[in-house]
Write an enzyme that holds these catalytic residues in place. Structure first.
Site, PDB file in Angstrom:
ATOM      1  N   LYS A 104       0.838  -1.202   0.000  1.00  0.00           N
ATOM      2  CA  LYS A 104       0.000   0.000   0.000  1.00  0.00           C
ATOM      3  C   LYS A 104       0.877   1.259   0.000  1.00  0.00           C
ATOM      4  CE  LYS A 104      -3.820  -2.258   2.564  1.00  0.00           C
ATOM      5  NZ  LYS A 104      -4.735  -2.107   3.736  1.00  0.00           N
ATOM      6  N   ARG A 140      -0.942 -14.389   4.875  1.00  0.00           N
ATOM      7  CA  ARG A 140      -1.691 -13.666   5.919  1.00  0.00           C
ATOM      8  C   ARG A 140      -1.012 -13.834   7.280  1.00  0.00           C
ATOM      9  NH1 ARG A 140      -6.577 -10.970   4.447  1.00  0.00           N
ATOM     10  NH2 ARG A 140      -7.135 -10.718   6.627  1.00  0.00           N
ATOM     11  N   HIS A 167      -1.764  -5.348   1.678  1.00  0.00           N
ATOM     12  CA  HIS A 167      -3.026  -6.063   1.492  1.00  0.00           C
ATOM     13  C   HIS A 167      -2.718  -7.512   1.132  1.00  0.00           C
ATOM     14  CE1 HIS A 167      -7.015  -7.192   0.030  1.00  0.00           C
ATOM     15  NE2 HIS A 167      -6.389  -7.764  -0.986  1.00  0.00           N
ATOM     16  N   THR A 201      -5.474  -7.471  10.800  1.00  0.00           N
ATOM     17  CA  THR A 201      -5.876  -6.229  10.129  1.00  0.00           C
ATOM     18  C   THR A 201      -5.565  -5.009  10.989  1.00  0.00           C
ATOM     19  OG1 THR A 201      -7.677  -7.496   9.120  1.00  0.00           O
ATOM     20  CG2 THR A 201      -7.841  -5.093   9.017  1.00  0.00           C
ATOM     21  N   PHE A 260     -15.654   4.308   7.439  1.00  0.00           N
ATOM     22  CA  PHE A 260     -14.288   4.656   7.014  1.00  0.00           C
ATOM     23  C   PHE A 260     -14.051   4.446   5.521  1.00  0.00           C
ATOM     24  CE2 PHE A 260     -14.190   0.284   8.696  1.00  0.00           C
ATOM     25  CZ  PHE A 260     -13.629  -0.410   7.619  1.00  0.00           C
ATOM     26  N   ASN A 303      -2.019  -0.133   7.379  1.00  0.00           N
ATOM     27  CA  ASN A 303      -1.367  -1.403   7.708  1.00  0.00           C
ATOM     28  C   ASN A 303      -0.476  -1.980   6.604  1.00  0.00           C
ATOM     29  OD1 ASN A 303      -3.444  -2.146   6.060  1.00  0.00           O
ATOM     30  ND2 ASN A 303      -4.580  -3.298   7.604  1.00  0.00           N
ATOM     31  N   ARG A 321       2.443  -6.107   9.570  1.00  0.00           N
ATOM     32  CA  ARG A 321       1.552  -5.068  10.087  1.00  0.00           C
ATOM     33  C   ARG A 321       1.875  -4.705  11.524  1.00  0.00           C
ATOM     34  NH1 ARG A 321      -4.110  -7.455   7.568  1.00  0.00           N
ATOM     35  NH2 ARG A 321      -4.129  -6.226   5.644  1.00  0.00           N
TER      36      ARG A 321
HETATM   37  N1  UDP Z   1      -9.847  -1.184   7.790  1.00  0.00           N
HETATM   38  C1  UDP Z   1      -9.903  -0.167   8.741  1.00  0.00           C
HETATM   39  N2  UDP Z   1     -10.692  -0.350   9.848  1.00  0.00           N
HETATM   40  C2  UDP Z   1     -11.421  -1.478  10.054  1.00  0.00           C
HETATM   41  C3  UDP Z   1     -11.364  -2.507   9.090  1.00  0.00           C
HETATM   42  C4  UDP Z   1     -10.572  -2.328   7.968  1.00  0.00           C
HETATM   43  O1  UDP Z   1      -9.238   0.852   8.583  1.00  0.00           O
HETATM   44  O2  UDP Z   1     -12.107  -1.575  11.085  1.00  0.00           O
HETATM   45  C5  UDP Z   1      -9.008  -1.002   6.575  1.00  0.00           C
HETATM   46  C6  UDP Z   1      -7.624  -1.625   6.727  1.00  0.00           C
HETATM   47  O3  UDP Z   1      -6.695  -0.808   6.021  1.00  0.00           O
HETATM   48  C7  UDP Z   1      -7.809  -2.972   6.066  1.00  0.00           C
HETATM   49  C8  UDP Z   1      -8.765  -2.633   4.921  1.00  0.00           C
HETATM   50  O4  UDP Z   1      -9.635  -1.634   5.465  1.00  0.00           O
HETATM   51  O5  UDP Z   1      -6.604  -3.536   5.614  1.00  0.00           O
HETATM   52  C9  UDP Z   1      -9.560  -3.800   4.392  1.00  0.00           C
HETATM   53  O6  UDP Z   1     -10.278  -4.398   5.441  1.00  0.00           O
HETATM   54  P1  UDP Z   1     -10.443  -5.973   5.584  1.00  0.00           P
HETATM   55  O7  UDP Z   1     -11.490  -6.204   6.615  1.00  0.00           O
HETATM   56  O8  UDP Z   1     -10.652  -6.568   4.224  1.00  0.00           O
HETATM   57  O9  UDP Z   1      -9.040  -6.422   6.222  1.00  0.00           O
HETATM   58  P2  UDP Z   1      -7.761  -7.135   5.555  1.00  0.00           P
HETATM   59  O10 UDP Z   1      -8.285  -8.220   4.641  1.00  0.00           O
HETATM   60  O11 UDP Z   1      -6.988  -6.066   4.823  1.00  0.00           O
HETATM   61  O12 UDP Z   1      -6.984  -7.696   6.721  1.00  0.00           O
HETATM   62 MG    MG Z   2      -9.705  -8.117   3.101  1.00  0.00          MG
END
Ligand code: UDP
Ligand code: MG
Length: 172
Positions: A15, A96, A130, A102, A63, A127, A113
């Protein structure tokens, strides 16, 4: 999908914060611990359409508008991301695990992360990386970010089309 590719492909994005913090080498080194193969890689200028489609599962979240700005690089003045596809046994789980949770505050400190992420004062999780969440999402995301001829293995079925009057740049 051919049975051989089951659970084998995962989309990784470095990112804009990861790029701005010069973490590319570091992240690739960490991911190399998985012993997976990189089968596609490129820099991408992320359009609003691509950003909104990529994060469509979050479009009702408060958000969401800031998340779109984030992935488009507007929060970091870096209007690009690095997109890669890693390929191999159990690719999603392995990537992951190294990426971490996350929420960067909850992520293990040794994960990408956990080491480099932070929570903005607005609450957004910045974070760094992705990683596709499951096999279905990986297929959807890979098809969204890459054309078949940009990937050096055949991940999903393709067809050939002849495009007429298609304008594109070639080397002078
Ligand atoms: N995100 C956030 N707050 C939240 C959940 C997600 O800022 O409560 C952001 C974060 O940057 C995250 C992205 O949205 O990586 C995508 O969310 P997802 O739930 O898909 O998590 P990921 O798969 O990236 O772990
Ligand atoms: Mg995701």
């Amino acid at each position: 999908m051919s049975q051989d590719n089951k659970n084998k492909a995962v989309l990784i994005l470095i990112k804009p914060d990861g790029l701005k913090k010069s973490l590319t080498g570091n992240i690739l080194t960490r991911l190399s611990e998985t012993k997976l193969e990189i089968v596609a890689a490129k820099m991408v200028r992320v359009s609003r359409e691509l950003a909104e489609e990529h994060y469509r599962h979050l479009r009702d979240k408060p958000f969401f508008p800031e998340l779109i700005k984030y992935i488009q690089g507007e929060l970091h003045n870096r209007r690009k991301v690095m997109a890669l596809i890693y390929w191999g046994e159990d690719a999603i789980r392995k990537c992951r695990a190294i990426a971490g949770s996350t929420n960067p505050e909850e992520a293990e400190p040794t994960t990408i992360r956990g080491s480099y992420g932070r929570i903005l004062t607005t609450g957004l999780y910045e974070n760094v990386i992705h990683v596709s969440s499951d096999e279905k999402e990986a297929e959807r995301e890979i098809k969204l970010w890459f054309r078949p001829d940009e990937i050096i293995v055949d991940l999903y079925p393709t067809k050939e089309v002849v495009e007429k009057e298609c304008k594109h740049k070639v080397w002078l």
